[in-house]
Design a protein around this motif. Sequence first.
Motif, PDB file in Angstrom:
ATOM      1  N   HIS B 393      31.666  41.917  44.902  1.00 47.91           N
ATOM      2  CA  HIS B 393      33.141  41.929  44.881  1.00 47.91           C
ATOM      3  C   HIS B 393      33.702  43.315  45.174  1.00 47.91           C
ATOM      4  CE1 HIS B 393      32.479  38.103  42.930  1.00 47.91           C
ATOM      5  NE2 HIS B 393      32.141  38.629  41.778  1.00 47.91           N
ATOM      6  N   ALA B 394      32.958  44.119  45.953  1.00 48.96           N
ATOM      7  CA  ALA B 394      33.422  45.485  46.198  1.00 48.96           C
ATOM      8  C   ALA B 394      34.638  45.519  47.121  1.00 48.96           C
ATOM      9  CB  ALA B 394      32.286  46.328  46.789  1.00 48.96           C
ATOM     10  N   ALA B 395      34.855  44.459  47.903  1.00 46.64           N
ATOM     11  CA  ALA B 395      36.016  44.450  48.808  1.00 46.64           C
ATOM     12  C   ALA B 395      36.537  43.038  49.011  1.00 46.64           C
ATOM     13  CB  ALA B 395      35.631  45.043  50.163  1.00 46.64           C
ATOM     14  N   GLY B 396      37.857  42.914  49.043  1.00 51.96           N
ATOM     15  CA  GLY B 396      38.501  41.673  49.432  1.00 51.96           C
ATOM     16  C   GLY B 396      38.953  40.782  48.295  1.00 51.96           C
ATOM     17  N   TRP B 397      38.593  41.150  47.083  1.00 53.53           N
ATOM     18  CA  TRP B 397      38.911  40.307  45.919  1.00 53.53           C
ATOM     19  C   TRP B 397      40.404  40.341  45.613  1.00 53.53           C
ATOM     20  CZ3 TRP B 397      35.899  38.141  41.587  1.00 53.53           C
ATOM     21  CH2 TRP B 397      36.620  37.960  40.409  1.00 53.53           C
ATOM     22  N   LEU B 398      41.015  39.183  45.471  1.00 53.98           N
ATOM     23  CA  LEU B 398      42.420  39.093  45.066  1.00 53.98           C
ATOM     24  C   LEU B 398      42.546  37.927  44.080  1.00 53.98           C
ATOM     25  CD1 LEU B 398      45.035  40.677  46.025  1.00 53.98           C
ATOM     26  CD2 LEU B 398      45.586  38.666  47.381  1.00 53.98           C
ATOM     27  N   GLU B 399      43.590  37.970  43.273  1.00 51.52           N
ATOM     28  CA  GLU B 399      43.990  36.792  42.498  1.00 51.52           C
ATOM     29  C   GLU B 399      42.870  36.299  41.568  1.00 51.52           C
ATOM     30  OE1 GLU B 399      45.124  32.480  43.695  1.00 51.52           O
ATOM     31  OE2 GLU B 399      45.998  33.819  45.191  1.00 51.52           O
ATOM     32  N   GLY B 400      42.257  37.227  40.849  1.00 50.61           N
ATOM     33  CA  GLY B 400      41.201  36.845  39.919  1.00 50.61           C
ATOM     34  C   GLY B 400      40.008  36.220  40.610  1.00 50.61           C
ATOM     35  N   GLY B 401      39.832  36.521  41.889  1.00 47.65           N
ATOM     36  CA  GLY B 401      38.696  35.987  42.627  1.00 47.65           C
ATOM     37  C   GLY B 401      38.962  34.639  43.265  1.00 47.65           C
ATOM     38  N   LEU B 402      40.157  34.131  43.125  1.00 48.74           N
ATOM     39  CA  LEU B 402      40.463  32.835  43.739  1.00 48.74           C
ATOM     40  C   LEU B 402      40.736  32.957  45.229  1.00 48.74           C
ATOM     41  CD1 LEU B 402      42.637  30.978  41.075  1.00 48.74           C
ATOM     42  CD2 LEU B 402      40.317  30.413  41.845  1.00 48.74           C
ATOM     43  N   ALA B 403      41.147  34.137  45.664  1.00 50.71           N
ATOM     44  CA  ALA B 403      41.452  34.324  47.090  1.00 50.71           C
ATOM     45  C   ALA B 403      40.739  35.546  47.640  1.00 50.71           C
ATOM     46  CB  ALA B 403      42.964  34.458  47.297  1.00 50.71           C
TER      47      ALA B 403
END
Lengths: 527, 527
Positions: B393-403
């Motif tokens: 999850h070092a890049a691109g994680w948004l919205e608690g991992g939902l997006a």
Amino acid sequence: MDNETVETAEVAASEGSRRSRGAGGGASARRAARVQTGSGQKLAYIRRALPVYEVLDEAGAALIEANADIVLEEIGIEFRDDPEALAMWRAAGADVSGERVRFPKGLCRELLKTAPRSFVQHARNPENSVEIGGNATVFAPVYGPPFVRDLDGVRRYATIEDFRNFVKLAYMAPAIHHSGGTVCEPVDVAVNKRHLDMVHAHMTLSDKPFMGSVTAPERAEDTVAMCRILFGEEFVDQNCVVINLINANSPMTFDGTMLGALKVYARANQACIVTPFILAGAMSPVTVAGTLTQVLAEVLAGAAFTQLCRPGAPVVFGTFASSISMQSGAPTFGTPEPSLVSFGAAQLARRLGLPFRTGGSLCASKVPDAQAAYESANTLNSTLMAGTNFVLHAAGWLEGGLAACYEKFVMDCDQLGAMQALMRGVDLSENGQAMSAIREVGPGSHYLGCQHTQDNFQTAFYRSTIADNNSFEQWSAEGGQRAESRANTLCRRWLDAYAPPPLDPAIAEALAAFVARRKESEPDAFA
Amino acid sequence: MDNETVETAEVAASEGSRRSRGAGGGASARRAARVQTGSGQKLAYIRRALPVYEVLDEAGAALIEANADIVLEEIGIEFRDDPEALAMWRAAGADVSGERVRFPKGLCRELLKTAPRSFVQHARNPENSVEIGGNATVFAPVYGPPFVRDLDGVRRYATIEDFRNFVKLAYMAPAIHHSGGTVCEPVDVAVNKRHLDMVHAHMTLSDKPFMGSVTAPERAEDTVAMCRILFGEEFVDQNCVVINLINANSPMTFDGTMLGALKVYARANQACIVTPFILAGAMSPVTVAGTLTQVLAEVLAGAAFTQLCRPGAPVVFGTFASSISMQSGAPTFGTPEPSLVSFGAAQLARRLGLPFRTGGSLCASKVPDAQAAYESANTLNSTLMAGTNFVLHAAGWLEGGLAACYEKFVMDCDQLGAMQALMRGVDLSENGQAMSAIREVGPGSHYLGCQHTQDNFQTAFYRSTIADNNSFEQWSAEGGQRAESRANTLCRRWLDAYAPPPLDPAIAEALAAFVARRKESEPDAFA
């Protein structure tokens, strides 16, 4: 009572009050949690329970110290436009040639033996007095911006009304422990008089500790005079009641203005933060080790000079570390190299035995967007991990320090609250271990309803005042706001809810009279 | 060749290649600096030159270890829907009652003595092989989001095209060292077939190391079969070529699906990251120490189980630490308590002698705004300072991992580059000390034109690909863009510039044939 005695007595008192507010559980912990909602209550300054992070080993730190000694001995530091300072250095045994002062090996360190390792800055409300040094960390707002980004999103010159607003916000913010100094530059007030309005605002609109004027020796004198009205003459002579930002004109120069202010404050037993203001690559070498060397040499010379003015006067090892874009020359913030400088300088300050100032919530962004937040968080994390004692620019800084931003002030304050919670470290009490909860719940169940969770419901986790943790659907239904919109709302609420702390009417009158008299004594100047 | 031998030989090779790419100066340093402009070149994985940060003292760490032993011995861990696992535990000396396994004191630690302290995961391009463990840190992209926030700012279900785009972006990103796994969930492909397309994309669109499917044992078998096509059967049996995320079903439970995948990978000598997935307050106690205790117990049991499957199989101590809002139950990110869990768990992993995974660029925000950035930076700073070896999850994680968010992916990558520069530490070479520069410039001048600055111009400071450091006026004249707008432009440029790495056509054909055959072997399933 000398500084050392004051220090010991007051630190003990602070320790006591901290313990009674500890986050270990029970009623006091619940109180501590409530204040995190941002309701205008306050947190005591930080006592770090976590260790400091160091990036230099013993050999590396010693190498930089040896190099700084070479700078002091062979290159020297200029003390400009201040013949008195040169005479003082000559009398102390330095080699003075023109305005260049070269220091025999060990002279500055010897002089600094009288400087306290830690001291208390008193606030007019004793509950807000802060320790500066040791394992204490104090957060103070942004310092110096001529512009503001206001609550309508307009970027414009700052006014005295903005100044007062930021003093009010710092007073309302739970995790701001200090009222700061030039929270913004009130450009609508005459240059030669605005220090009076600024100091008056700190003294009357807040009861947190504050900073004094350094832009001319006579303005420093005015600050001290107002402190004597507020705290009493005897108290001011024996205690630190104002802390002051003395920037080196890097590389390796102190100018007459800063030296003039330094002399006033040090002789009045008030604290100076001697700070090389560094955009690495312009005011210092492009490398971390080279920058640290120069910073240490400048601080050694400037801080030692405070002890020539008055042995025992409190002095802080300051550093302001930024680097420049090697393409455009623009200052950059939140980047790795200044973080390394902060870590290293903190370590050098501890080895020297002085309290340390750096960092804050620095960024280059023009708006309170992701760039602002990434850069601010990077700076703040390294500031805290470094073990910084006094954190200027902790909230509200935007645009490389050119603008004070209302929305960012409130967002940064939320981050400061989180950092304060982090610094409490790991609770290893029986309640913290939670073995009863693990036994009660067992495999495959959940902890939401168990007794231990109920007992610790209020204090378990830091509660952000800004973050939206709801589902995308709920967030959208509520308007799909960005963080700065929520900050805008909260900021307006704080300003609406503000009420000034009580002040003895006789003192209020005396302060107002002093300001009026000084303002009448000369014509307005606007440059 | 056993894992230990592989480890030693390959680590030495990595060390060598790292040295030749070191940032100490000269041509290689200039090359390193150029790649930071985000031009699709790459950085070797991180070898930290900085120390780790620890929040527990010896007594505190020992207390948590003792409590975890009590959990294992008295409460036990459930191994559900897997009679084989229960039989294996019984044979190993554990007390099995129903699906509950209780472990005699020391059993798990004894079993883990065969697990490597560090291992190499091979990429098909040997230059991209990574060490996992020791002082290495590897960045991998976000894992698992069913949604994307696309380049038109639309939030929608993810597709296989999005999946391929994120694989391409991870391939292009200089400071991403790993292609990751389920970079997003391609919901337009049948549930029982999408693992084939995902693994195929990692193998063909990138030449960085990658992760395998864990959603069913037969999908893990497919992954291993495809690895054998790509790397050769013998090589796969003797080397780690795929790393796999095995989540505990906290509290204190492993389910049959995860156990099935774990058994496939461990028996094939491939790496498992045994990760308690924790929203503290729901899946673990509300306290840091209680959470650490449960995490340690779960990892001890799950990681030891890999050694029952195949002694010497590489296994990583994983933890995913979040907490929940005690008001709404929503997960929160970038807050202080999960940072403390990360610091503490990293320490427990080092004491146990296993590589460690946690953190990333986590946030709860629905948009790439200041909340997203503050939270991500807080998580990433503690992840790095903790000494994490594998950063999912070092890049691109948004919205608690939902997006998975395209813009945030590129912004996060910039931050990863900064972290990589930070981890290089302080250069104390003669060039780093910069005494020649300090002597050349002297008091009151500036360093912009001096020889030392010219010599170090290219490599002096990390260059952000996203930050705007210009004046307000220039920034306004250029459109007054926010960070995510600049990220949008850069992201489109990366996707436009993407070209796949070369792949032996025979292997490409064999992989395509395998995927086609397996897809034809059963009907599509969509749940």
